[in-house]
Design a protein around this motif. Sequence first.
Motif, mmCIF file in Angstrom:
data_model
loop_
_atom_site.group_PDB
_atom_site.id
_atom_site.type_symbol
_atom_site.label_atom_id
_atom_site.label_comp_id
_atom_site.label_asym_id
_atom_site.label_seq_id
_atom_site.Cartn_x
_atom_site.Cartn_y
_atom_site.Cartn_z
ATOM 1 N N UNK A 135 -16.651 26.491 -43.896
ATOM 2 C CA UNK A 135 -16.562 26.253 -42.461
ATOM 3 C C UNK A 135 -17.895 25.782 -41.885
ATOM 4 N N UNK A 136 -19.016 26.302 -42.389
ATOM 5 C CA UNK A 136 -20.317 25.844 -41.901
ATOM 6 C C UNK A 136 -20.464 24.337 -42.105
ATOM 7 N N UNK A 137 -20.073 23.884 -43.277
ATOM 8 C CA UNK A 137 -20.151 22.452 -43.586
ATOM 9 C C UNK A 137 -19.234 21.658 -42.667
ATOM 10 N N UNK A 138 -18.046 22.187 -42.414
ATOM 11 C CA UNK A 138 -17.084 21.501 -41.559
ATOM 12 C C UNK A 138 -17.589 21.408 -40.125
ATOM 13 N N UNK A 139 -18.129 22.500 -39.621
ATOM 14 C CA UNK A 139 -18.641 22.513 -38.254
ATOM 15 C C UNK A 139 -19.888 21.639 -38.114
ATOM 16 N N UNK A 140 -20.565 21.390 -39.212
ATOM 17 C CA UNK A 140 -21.743 20.517 -39.167
ATOM 18 C C UNK A 140 -21.372 19.088 -38.812
ATOM 19 N N UNK A 141 -20.082 18.737 -38.944
ATOM 20 C CA UNK A 141 -19.619 17.413 -38.540
ATOM 21 C C UNK A 141 -19.494 17.286 -37.030
ATOM 22 N N UNK A 142 -19.861 18.344 -36.303
ATOM 23 C CA UNK A 142 -19.848 18.358 -34.833
ATOM 24 C C UNK A 142 -18.497 17.926 -34.261
ATOM 25 N N UNK A 143 -17.429 18.628 -34.644
ATOM 26 C CA UNK A 143 -16.112 18.232 -34.130
ATOM 27 C C UNK A 143 -15.958 18.544 -32.649
ATOM 28 N N UNK A 144 -15.199 17.696 -31.971
ATOM 29 C CA UNK A 144 -14.776 17.991 -30.604
ATOM 30 C C UNK A 144 -13.484 18.795 -30.624
ATOM 31 N N UNK A 145 -12.709 18.653 -31.705
ATOM 32 C CA UNK A 145 -11.449 19.370 -31.877
ATOM 33 C C UNK A 145 -11.206 19.532 -33.372
ATOM 34 N N UNK A 146 -10.326 20.468 -33.725
ATOM 35 C CA UNK A 146 -10.080 20.715 -35.133
ATOM 36 C C UNK A 146 -8.594 20.958 -35.382
ATOM 37 N N UNK A 147 -8.098 20.333 -36.440
ATOM 38 C CA UNK A 147 -6.784 20.646 -36.981
ATOM 39 C C UNK A 147 -7.011 21.594 -38.154
ATOM 40 N N UNK A 148 -6.402 22.762 -38.121
ATOM 41 C CA UNK A 148 -6.516 23.729 -39.220
ATOM 42 C C UNK A 148 -5.164 23.788 -39.906
ATOM 43 N N UNK A 149 -5.091 23.265 -41.127
ATOM 44 C CA UNK A 149 -3.832 23.182 -41.868
ATOM 45 C C UNK A 149 -4.041 23.747 -43.267
ATOM 46 N N UNK A 150 -4.070 25.058 -43.348
ATOM 47 C CA UNK A 150 -4.325 25.751 -44.604
ATOM 48 C C UNK A 150 -3.242 26.793 -44.862
ATOM 49 N N UNK A 151 -3.052 27.111 -46.127
ATOM 50 C CA UNK A 151 -2.103 28.152 -46.500
ATOM 51 C C UNK A 151 -1.173 27.753 -47.631
ATOM 52 N N UNK A 152 -1.019 26.456 -47.879
ATOM 53 C CA UNK A 152 -0.119 26.009 -48.928
ATOM 54 C C UNK A 152 -0.489 26.533 -50.300
ATOM 55 N N UNK A 153 -1.775 26.541 -50.612
ATOM 56 C CA UNK A 153 -2.189 27.024 -51.927
ATOM 57 C C UNK A 153 -2.171 28.550 -52.009
ATOM 58 N N UNK A 154 -2.319 29.220 -50.875
ATOM 59 C CA UNK A 154 -2.106 30.661 -50.861
ATOM 60 C C UNK A 154 -0.669 30.958 -51.274
ATOM 61 N N UNK A 155 0.268 30.145 -50.774
ATOM 62 C CA UNK A 155 1.674 30.295 -51.134
ATOM 63 C C UNK A 155 1.892 30.056 -52.620
ATOM 64 N N UNK A 156 1.368 28.953 -53.120
ATOM 65 C CA UNK A 156 1.581 28.607 -54.520
ATOM 66 C C UNK A 156 1.047 29.684 -55.459
ATOM 67 N N UNK A 157 0.008 30.381 -55.030
ATOM 68 C CA UNK A 157 -0.588 31.427 -55.860
ATOM 69 C C UNK A 157 -0.026 32.816 -55.551
ATOM 70 N N UNK A 158 0.849 32.902 -54.572
ATOM 71 C CA UNK A 158 1.432 34.178 -54.211
ATOM 72 C C UNK A 158 0.427 35.176 -53.674
ATOM 73 N N UNK A 159 -0.588 34.678 -52.963
ATOM 74 C CA UNK A 159 -1.629 35.566 -52.450
ATOM 75 C C UNK A 159 -1.100 36.407 -51.292
ATOM 76 N N UNK A 160 -1.631 37.597 -51.159
ATOM 77 C CA UNK A 160 -1.210 38.530 -50.117
ATOM 78 C C UNK A 160 -1.371 37.888 -48.738
ATOM 79 N N UNK A 161 -0.288 37.809 -47.951
ATOM 80 C CA UNK A 161 -0.407 37.210 -46.619
ATOM 81 C C UNK A 161 -1.442 37.898 -45.735
#
Length: 220
Positions: free
Chosen positions: A78-104
């Motif tokens: 996230x530090x690296x991502x925020x270094x891009x100085x975004x005005x807005x952010x799309x957060x689209x994560x979780x698909x690989x948590x699903x594929x690995x069956x990680x605890x929600x």
Amino acid sequence: MAAALTALALVSVANPAAAADPVRVVALGDSLTQGYGLPPEEGFVPQLQGWLDAEGHDAIVINAGVSGDTTAGGLNRLDWTLADAPDAMIVALGGNDLLRGLDPAGSRANLDAILQRVTAQDIPVLLVGIPAPGNYGPDFKRDFEAMYPELAAEYDVRHYPNFLQPMTDKQEAGQSFTDLMQSDNIHPNAAGVALIVTAMGPEVAALIGEVKAQAAPATQ
């Protein structure tokens, strides 16, 4: 010449939006965001950029998708991502948590930490969910799918329920959606991405509008 320059300066002051920089939207995600298996111009971010351009939105979409990334990976960079100085952010994560069956619960904690940090900087967010299959059991499905709307409500950010909505729509209509997928049946092909962008685009446009509303000077 001096009079012309003065007139130009007056126009710029009267219409500050004309001189405003494009809205920088960073898309933080996994392979669905990164454009896995597709030519660079056919991935999610380039197609979203094209949709926004065609709709007349002055924005630049920055690809912060990493193939294979989990919610934990997104948080770790996230530090690296925020270094891009975004005005807005799309957060689209979780698909690989699903594929690995990680605890929600762990996935939720990671998304919570991401939203906490991003919203603390007054960066508008679009949180994008993804549906869970039933093979992990009803409790897993309930907890995983609930974390997106609940966190969006807690942090008062925009929520788009399903990244793969066009595929879900076809499935619920009793139709095959393999024509929208690559051969792995996990990642969308270019036609699938185009439908995803068409469906999600208005929400991204609303996110951009939120940024512009924040930047607009208060009326007297």
